[in-house]
Design a protein around this motif. Structure first.
Motif, PDB file in Angstrom:
ATOM      1  N   GLU A  36       0.804  -1.223   0.000  1.00  0.00           N
ATOM      2  CA  GLU A  36       0.000   0.000   0.000  1.00  0.00           C
ATOM      3  C   GLU A  36       0.834   1.267   0.000  1.00  0.00           C
ATOM      4  N   MET A  37       2.141   1.155  -0.210  1.00  0.00           N
ATOM      5  CA  MET A  37       2.977   2.358  -0.273  1.00  0.00           C
ATOM      6  C   MET A  37       2.891   2.988  -1.665  1.00  0.00           C
ATOM      7  N   VAL A  38       1.699   3.470  -1.959  1.00  0.00           N
ATOM      8  CA  VAL A  38       1.400   4.177  -3.208  1.00  0.00           C
ATOM      9  C   VAL A  38       0.584   5.409  -2.818  1.00  0.00           C
ATOM     10  N   PRO A  39       0.460   6.397  -3.709  1.00  0.00           N
ATOM     11  CA  PRO A  39      -0.369   7.556  -3.371  1.00  0.00           C
ATOM     12  C   PRO A  39      -1.782   7.122  -2.990  1.00  0.00           C
ATOM     13  N   PRO A  40      -2.377   7.755  -1.978  1.00  0.00           N
ATOM     14  CA  PRO A  40      -3.729   7.379  -1.541  1.00  0.00           C
ATOM     15  C   PRO A  40      -4.760   7.662  -2.622  1.00  0.00           C
ATOM     16  N   PRO A  41      -5.951   7.047  -2.492  1.00  0.00           N
ATOM     17  CA  PRO A  41      -6.975   7.170  -3.543  1.00  0.00           C
ATOM     18  C   PRO A  41      -7.272   8.601  -3.970  1.00  0.00           C
ATOM     19  N   PRO A 130       5.161   0.709 -10.812  1.00  0.00           N
ATOM     20  CA  PRO A 130       4.789   1.010  -9.430  1.00  0.00           C
ATOM     21  C   PRO A 130       5.590   0.245  -8.384  1.00  0.00           C
ATOM     22  N   ALA A 131       5.991  -0.987  -8.681  1.00  0.00           N
ATOM     23  CA  ALA A 131       6.742  -1.776  -7.703  1.00  0.00           C
ATOM     24  C   ALA A 131       8.118  -1.185  -7.420  1.00  0.00           C
ATOM     25  N   LEU A 132       8.576  -0.260  -8.262  1.00  0.00           N
ATOM     26  CA  LEU A 132       9.882   0.362  -8.062  1.00  0.00           C
ATOM     27  C   LEU A 132       9.772   1.759  -7.481  1.00  0.00           C
ATOM     28  N   LYS A 133       8.553   2.151  -7.055  1.00  0.00           N
ATOM     29  CA  LYS A 133       8.333   3.460  -6.456  1.00  0.00           C
ATOM     30  C   LYS A 133       7.542   3.260  -5.163  1.00  0.00           C
ATOM     31  N   ALA A 134       7.851   4.047  -4.152  1.00  0.00           N
ATOM     32  CA  ALA A 134       7.128   3.937  -2.880  1.00  0.00           C
ATOM     33  C   ALA A 134       6.682   5.323  -2.438  1.00  0.00           C
ATOM     34  N   PHE A 135       5.493   5.390  -1.860  1.00  0.00           N
ATOM     35  CA  PHE A 135       4.908   6.655  -1.399  1.00  0.00           C
ATOM     36  C   PHE A 135       4.219   6.391  -0.069  1.00  0.00           C
ATOM     37  N   GLY A 136       4.549   7.173   0.928  1.00  0.00           N
ATOM     38  CA  GLY A 136       3.888   7.020   2.218  1.00  0.00           C
ATOM     39  C   GLY A 136       4.175   8.187   3.134  1.00  0.00           C
ATOM     40  N   THR A 137       3.401   8.292   4.192  1.00  0.00           N
ATOM     41  CA  THR A 137       3.682   9.303   5.194  1.00  0.00           C
ATOM     42  C   THR A 137       4.835   8.840   6.072  1.00  0.00           C
ATOM     43  N   ARG A 161      13.393   3.019  -7.293  1.00  0.00           N
ATOM     44  CA  ARG A 161      13.937   4.195  -7.970  1.00  0.00           C
ATOM     45  C   ARG A 161      13.608   5.466  -7.209  1.00  0.00           C
ATOM     46  N   LEU A 162      12.469   5.481  -6.493  1.00  0.00           N
ATOM     47  CA  LEU A 162      12.014   6.701  -5.819  1.00  0.00           C
ATOM     48  C   LEU A 162      11.277   6.340  -4.543  1.00  0.00           C
ATOM     49  N   LEU A 163      11.549   7.102  -3.477  1.00  0.00           N
ATOM     50  CA  LEU A 163      10.793   7.012  -2.229  1.00  0.00           C
ATOM     51  C   LEU A 163      10.269   8.404  -1.908  1.00  0.00           C
ATOM     52  N   CYS A 164       8.947   8.526  -1.814  1.00  0.00           N
ATOM     53  CA  CYS A 164       8.296   9.790  -1.453  1.00  0.00           C
ATOM     54  C   CYS A 164       7.783   9.691  -0.020  1.00  0.00           C
ATOM     55  N   ILE A 165       8.148  10.686   0.815  1.00  0.00           N
ATOM     56  CA  ILE A 165       7.726  10.703   2.211  1.00  0.00           C
ATOM     57  C   ILE A 165       6.929  11.972   2.466  1.00  0.00           C
ATOM     58  N   ASP A 166       5.657  11.806   2.737  1.00  0.00           N
ATOM     59  CA  ASP A 166       4.784  12.947   3.010  1.00  0.00           C
ATOM     60  C   ASP A 166       4.735  13.213   4.509  1.00  0.00           C
ATOM     61  N   GLU A 167       4.783  14.483   4.883  1.00  0.00           N
ATOM     62  CA  GLU A 167       4.632  14.896   6.274  1.00  0.00           C
ATOM     63  C   GLU A 167       5.697  14.281   7.179  1.00  0.00           C
ATOM     64  N   PHE A 168       6.929  14.551   6.852  1.00  0.00           N
ATOM     65  CA  PHE A 168       8.060  14.111   7.666  1.00  0.00           C
ATOM     66  C   PHE A 168       7.886  14.683   9.074  1.00  0.00           C
ATOM     67  N   ASP A 318      -7.493  11.194   2.719  1.00  0.00           N
ATOM     68  CA  ASP A 318      -6.815  10.458   1.651  1.00  0.00           C
ATOM     69  C   ASP A 318      -7.795   9.634   0.836  1.00  0.00           C
ATOM     70  N   ARG A 319      -8.767   9.062   1.516  1.00  0.00           N
ATOM     71  CA  ARG A 319      -9.716   8.141   0.872  1.00  0.00           C
ATOM     72  C   ARG A 319     -10.987   8.834   0.407  1.00  0.00           C
ATOM     73  N   GLU A 320     -11.057  10.150   0.566  1.00  0.00           N
ATOM     74  CA  GLU A 320     -12.202  10.950   0.128  1.00  0.00           C
ATOM     75  C   GLU A 320     -13.515  10.462   0.726  1.00  0.00           C
ATOM     76  N   VAL A 321     -13.508  10.163   2.014  1.00  0.00           N
ATOM     77  CA  VAL A 321     -14.709   9.707   2.705  1.00  0.00           C
ATOM     78  C   VAL A 321     -15.403  10.914   3.327  1.00  0.00           C
ATOM     79  N   PRO A 322     -16.599  11.273   2.865  1.00  0.00           N
ATOM     80  CA  PRO A 322     -17.290  12.431   3.445  1.00  0.00           C
ATOM     81  C   PRO A 322     -17.639  12.194   4.915  1.00  0.00           C
TER      82      PRO A 322
END
Length: 368
Positions: A36-41, A130-137, A161-168, A318-322
């Motif tokens: 699940e280390m991909v951008p959220p929905p 996608p398996a070569l990129k990771a995205f997570g907080t 190839r890339l690791l993205c870290i949101d809200e370090f 992240d999941r756009e849940v109202p």
């Protein structure tokens, strides 16, 4: 679909009664944390060309230009070999020239200027499967280390190839050192990095920029990062109406019964339940939800509870849940002491995001 059944004093109701977050105690295996280390929905479809810069903030289109070029520079082979080198990064790798220039970018700006949009756009624009990129907080990354152990986390991510870290999370010295050490190992393995961050307690000022704090906290890694300053106001408040007033308890309950996949919980009871579920599982807590309905929203009693609510708000956003609620409006969740303290930025982000989700929920009442 709705059935033709009738609830007490209600119109048509869903085929089953509303769900409850308070009865959910999800277990999340380590494998799911990695997958699940991909951008959220919410950020599935964002791209650089869907980012709408504020015309009064030239730093915003400049950030898009720089990031687009950074993504293009990550094409081709992994910095230390041809693509992934086998399971968990093991296996023989072909030598490859390490790209010149910084291998990391840091997006520096206040909440709501679109940093996560840009970070997710970078992930999408990077020419790798996608398996070569990771995205997570930051929290998700520390949870991964906790689940896999430090060495296996290094092995797992080293072939990326890339690791993205949101809200370090610069406000947690212990975890900052842990992740900084991890990033050092990944840089040595040729992984490109991108990050946004929160602000250190006591260093908030106006709660805007934190690049000096970030570069200091990651110590020896600072030379690997280029800081991109992104000025601007919270886009969620740009030209948008004020947050809707809370609804009555009857309206919220009726909407919960009329909406398939909606949950219905008493707000104080939900806060108690969050204390029994690790924040790493809050994403799983919201699996399958189409709406969250809350009754009796009231001020959060203490800081520990408030920080847990911040994580839940992030996962719902992240999941756009109202979120439909009765009681007090969301801008009254946190005390003045909290809003003036070291976690001020987190609380304002939660208010901003819950307000956006409350706007999204108004149709639930109209269609109930």
């Amino acid at each position: 679909m709705h059935t033709t059944a009738k609830g007490p004093n209600f119109g048509p109701i869903a085929a089953t009664g509303p769900l409850s977050l308070c009865v959910r105690e999800p277990h999340v295996p380590a494998g799911r944390l990695v997958a699940e280390m991909v951008p959220p929905p919410r950020f599935d479809s964002v791209r650089f060309d869907t980012y709408i810069p504020d015309p009064n903030q030239p730093s915003q289109p400049e950030a898009v230009r720089v990031l687009d070029g950074f993504a293009g520079g990550l094409g081709g082979a992994h910095a230390l070999g041809g693509g992934r080198r086998g399971f968990f990064g093991f296996g023989k790798a072909r030598a490859s020239k390490v790209p010149a220039g910084p291998r990391g970018v840091y997006l520096d700006g206040g909440y709501g200027v679109g940093k996560t949009h840009l970070l997710a756009s970078l992930w999408h624009a990077t020419p790798a499967e996608p398996a070569l990129k990771a995205f997570g907080t930051f929290v998700e990354l520390t949870n991964l280390v906790g689940a896999l152990g430090f060495q296996k986390t290094v092995q797992t991510l080293s072939g990326h190839r890339l690791l993205c870290i949101d809200e370090f999370e610069l406000d947690d010295p212990g975890d900052t050192v842990l992740v900084s050490t991890l990033l050092g190992k990944l840089v040595d393995a040729g992984v490109a990095l991108a990050a946004t961050s929160n602000t250190l307690p006591g260093k908030l000022g106006e709660g805007r920029f934190a690049s000096a704090d970030f570069l200091r906290e990651i110590q020896g890694l600072s030379a690997h990062f280029r800081a991109l300053r992104i000025d601007g106001e919270d886009y969620r408040h740009r030209g948008l109406p004020e947050a809707p007033a809370p609804y009555s308890e009857e309206q919220v309950t009726k909407a919960a019964y009329a909406t398939e996949g909606a949950s219905l919980d008493d707000f104080p009871q939900l806060l108690d339940h969050l204390a029994r579920v690790h924040p790493s599982r809050y994403g799983a807590l919201t699996d399958g939800l189409r709406a969250v309905c809350l009754t009796d929203v009231r001020p959060v009693p203490d800081q520990s509870t408030a920080l847990r609510l911040v994580v839940l708000a992030d996962r719902l956003y992240d999941r756009e849940v109202p979120v439909l609620a009765s009681g007090l409006p969301f801008d009254q969740l946190f005390s003045e002491e909290m809003l003036n303290g070291g976690y001020r930025k987190k609380y304002f982000r939660a208010i901003s995001r819950l307000t956006a989700l409350a706007r999204d929920a108004k149709d639930l009442v109209q269609h109930a």
